[in-house]
Write an enzyme that holds these catalytic residues in place. Structure first.
Site, mmCIF file in Angstrom:
data_model
loop_
_atom_site.group_PDB
_atom_site.id
_atom_site.type_symbol
_atom_site.label_atom_id
_atom_site.label_comp_id
_atom_site.label_asym_id
_atom_site.label_seq_id
_atom_site.Cartn_x
_atom_site.Cartn_y
_atom_site.Cartn_z
ATOM 1 N N TYR A 22 76.178 78.644 6.213
ATOM 2 C CA TYR A 22 76.814 77.924 5.051
ATOM 3 C C TYR A 22 77.924 76.798 5.817
ATOM 4 O O TYR A 22 78.306 77.072 6.865
ATOM 5 C CB TYR A 22 77.260 78.424 4.028
ATOM 6 C CG TYR A 22 78.314 79.689 4.323
ATOM 7 C CD1 TYR A 22 79.093 79.892 5.298
ATOM 8 C CD2 TYR A 22 78.529 80.585 3.038
ATOM 9 C CE1 TYR A 22 80.272 80.911 5.349
ATOM 10 C CE2 TYR A 22 79.426 81.787 3.202
ATOM 11 C CZ TYR A 22 80.399 81.711 4.265
ATOM 12 O OH TYR A 22 81.402 82.794 4.413
ATOM 13 N N GLU A 23 78.328 76.004 4.893
ATOM 14 C CA GLU A 23 79.247 74.956 5.153
ATOM 15 C C GLU A 23 78.734 74.022 6.351
ATOM 16 O O GLU A 23 79.433 73.626 7.134
ATOM 17 C CB GLU A 23 80.644 75.274 5.507
ATOM 18 C CG GLU A 23 81.310 76.391 4.526
ATOM 19 C CD GLU A 23 81.418 76.128 3.191
ATOM 20 O OE1 GLU A 23 81.184 74.840 3.007
ATOM 21 O OE2 GLU A 23 81.333 76.843 2.252
ATOM 22 N N GLY A 24 77.331 73.785 6.476
ATOM 23 C CA GLY A 24 76.757 73.022 7.303
ATOM 24 C C GLY A 24 76.313 74.061 8.615
ATOM 25 O O GLY A 24 77.171 74.376 9.182
ATOM 26 N N ARG B 170 84.991 74.537 6.971
ATOM 27 C CA ARG B 170 84.535 74.725 8.236
ATOM 28 C C ARG B 170 85.425 75.438 9.076
ATOM 29 O O ARG B 170 85.160 76.500 9.807
ATOM 30 C CB ARG B 170 84.021 73.266 8.784
ATOM 31 C CG ARG B 170 82.810 72.977 8.090
ATOM 32 C CD ARG B 170 82.244 71.563 8.453
ATOM 33 N NE ARG B 170 81.334 71.450 7.873
ATOM 34 C CZ ARG B 170 80.401 70.118 7.890
ATOM 35 N NH1 ARG B 170 81.233 68.862 8.356
ATOM 36 N NH2 ARG B 170 79.135 69.908 7.442
#
Length: 598
Positions: A440-442, A296
């Protein structure tokens, strides 16, 4: 054709002057990070980015990756050679521990050069970026044997890593995952299932690919409490620890994506593949979140990196493109028209992106420094304070930097007019590549919910109160400095809006959680504005002090900082009031319509 020049001067100014990185020489790895060393490393990273990585960015986007009938994948032309240059330079191990072959230098420095490389070629840099996350997870949760087995080759870059979370039916809600792990009786497991959207899942640039895979051991509890994390190598290791026979893992397809075409985003099939438990059984999310948090921060930096390269191209175009005359009279009377950079609206666009990029660079490096302190300081109180701020800032950095990175890539494209819509100018690629960073990555909506629903209340609000105090103390300490009065007044107003919005959540979200959900994205951006304003205030203070001390060599550079800081405070910082007003409307109208009415 697109251009890119690494912002070396600005990066060194932030590291040396604004953050004062020399003050941290008591931390492991920092003693070697002298100004001369920083200059040398940052300069070499700039050269690699400009001369090796950037020239194959556009062609990599056009060519993409190719999957073959045997399931193997080849990357675009030039990627293997460029990755080898990157690997041979030791860049992947810049901040990794020396005992595993790394150089042990600050993560802050790794972040600084990572911006250059992602600006130059985001798709290519995702391959080592995922490897960095695998290194972090194995460092934090691996056994001594696993560390000895995997880390030296990952740090060297001979092997690369991935993270395997998402399944066709299961994205953010990992409790729904179906991939299963069956014990073999010898300490290993048989892993079966399918994962999708796996960045760098299959390629031809490394000798082995080490997949970190979330799966549920047979008989484990349902939901997130029954998830474990496994190391699943593409090639099983022989007795010497070298790649041997092929494991039961294969690329079923390459996803057809909007952008990042040079990265192999794969559907990965696991057919009784041999895997090894990483960390504790049923505690896989704890281990995976080490990797996720690392990712993140890296994705937040990607938002900055795309905004920077898009800005550079827009500014160059605006200086050259002739259209119309200045409203205040011709600025190029010897030509048939003025360059479009004379027009106020073009200036608004460029100044908005410039102000975001320069404060965003400081924000990114400041957060990376918190990570270094949290992981390297011997002082427990110092470690805890830094870790508190790091946890609070991670969703803000990821969400705000990538939302704004995409928005500003679109704004930069707009400067080109119709030419921005034509592929050879490269602006379309920046827009398409930037879009994934918000997902992506949340996804960024999840980042906002994490901030409001979890991070604010964590440890009794210790982190958010510390952040409020730090910014408030800065405003108070500099309140009587006339040179900074405009900055501190604007920053204090933004801080007041942020504190009021925080109090509103405390009073209105406990009994009605939808109020928190309805205001979470606005709150994330409100917080981000205040932090970016804080960065600008620190930059302005540094610039004023250096000019007052008689600095002449970089006087124009410093004066430009002050102008850009003033622009941010006058034109961008007032948005905090808008965000606060939205938050305080609550969730009533947002949730009033029946689902069928949409």
């Amino acid at each position: 054709m697109p251009i890119y020049k690494a912002p070396v001067e600005d990066t060194l100014f932030i590291l040396n002057e604004v953050l004062g990185i020399e003050r941290y020489h008591n931390l492991p790895g920092f003693a070697d990070a002298t100004p001369d060393m920083l200059s040398a490393i940052v300069g070499e990273a700039a050269k690699l980015s400009e001369e090796v990585l950037f020239p194959i960015n556009l062609s990599g986007d056009q060519e993409g990756c190719e999957r073959h009938e045997d399931g193997s994948v080849t990357v675009p032309k030039g990627f293997r050679q460029a990755y080898e240059r990157y690997r041979e330079g030791g860049w992947l191990g810049l901040a990794a521990p020396e005992e595993f072959g790394g150089q042990g230098l600050p993560y802050t420095l790794h972040t600084a050069v990572g911006e250059f490389m992602s600006s130059a070629n985001m798709s290519l840099m995702m391959y080592p970026g995922l490897t960095q996350g695998a290194i972090a997870a194995i460092l934090a949760h691996g056994s001594d044997e696993q560390k000895r087995t995997y880390l030296p080759k990952l740090v060297e870059g001979r092997w690369t890593g991935t993270m395997n979370l998402t399944e066709p039916h299961c994205g953010t809600d990992l409790g729904l995952l179906r991939t299963k792990a069956v014990p073999n009786g010898d300490g290993s497991y048989r892993i079966s299932g399918q994962k999708i959207f796996i960045s760098a899942g299959e390629h031809d640039m490394s000798e082995n690919i080490i997949h970190l895979v979330l799966a549920r051991i047979e008989g484990a509890p349902e939901g997130v409490k029954g998830i474990s994390l496994f190391i699943v190598p593409k090639f099983k290791l022989n007795r010497n620890g070298d790649p041997g026979e092929r494991n039961g893992v294969s690329c079923g397809a390459i996803e057809h994506k909007m952008g990042i075409h040079g990265n192999a985003t794969c559907v990965m099939n696991y057919d009784e593949a041999t895997g090894y438990l990483l960390g504790t059984e049923n505690k896989g999310l704890n281990a995976m979140f080490v990797m996720m948090n690392e990712a993140r921060l890296g994705v937040g930096m990607q938002g900055l990196s795309i905004a920077e390269v898009a800005y550079q191209n827009a500014a160059e175009y605006a200086r050259e493109r002739l259209q119309g005359r200045s409203l205040s009279g011709a600025k190029a009377p010897d030509k048939k028209a003025d360059p479009i950079i004379v027009h106020p609206d073009i200036r608004r666009t460029l100044m908005t992106i410039k102000a975001f990029n320069e404060a965003g660079r400081a924000f990114t490096l400041w957060t990376a420094l918190k990570s270094d302190i949290a992981h390297r300081s011997e002082n427990e109180a110092e470690r805890q304070a830094a870790d508190d701020i790091l946890g609070l800032m991670t969703p803000i950095l990821k969400g705000v930097m990538t939302d704004k990175g995409f928005e500003h890539a679109v704004m930069a494209q707009q400067v080109f007019g119709g030419h921005g819509y034509i592929e050879e100018h490269g602006m379309s690629q920046h827009v398409r590549d930037a879009r994934i960073s918000m997902i992506y990555e949340g996804a960024n909506g999840i980042q906002a919910l994490d901030l409001v629903g979890r991070k604010l209340a964590m440890n009794g609000g210790r982190a958010v109160m510390a952040m409020f105090k730090e910014i408030g103390d800065f405003c108070e300490d500099n309140r009587n400095d006339e040179r900074l009065s405009g900055h501190t007044r604007a920053l204090k107003k933004g801080l007041n809006d942020l504190q009021a919005a925080t109090m509103w959540f405390m009073q209105n979200a406990m009994a009605k959680p939808d109020n928190a959900g309805a205001g979470s994205t606005d709150y994330m951006h409100l917080f981000g504005l205040v932090v970016l304003g804080y960065m600008w205030a620190k930059i302005a203070k540094t610039a004023e002090e250096k000019l007052s001390a008689g600095e002449t060599a970089n006087a124009d550079f410093l004066r430009n900082k002050l102008i850009t800081a003033r622009f941010f405070m006058e034109r961008i910082m007032p948005e905090t009031a808008l965000r606060k007003a939205r938050i305080e409307t609550g969730a009533d109208t947002m949730m009033a319509l029946d689902a069928a009415a949409f």
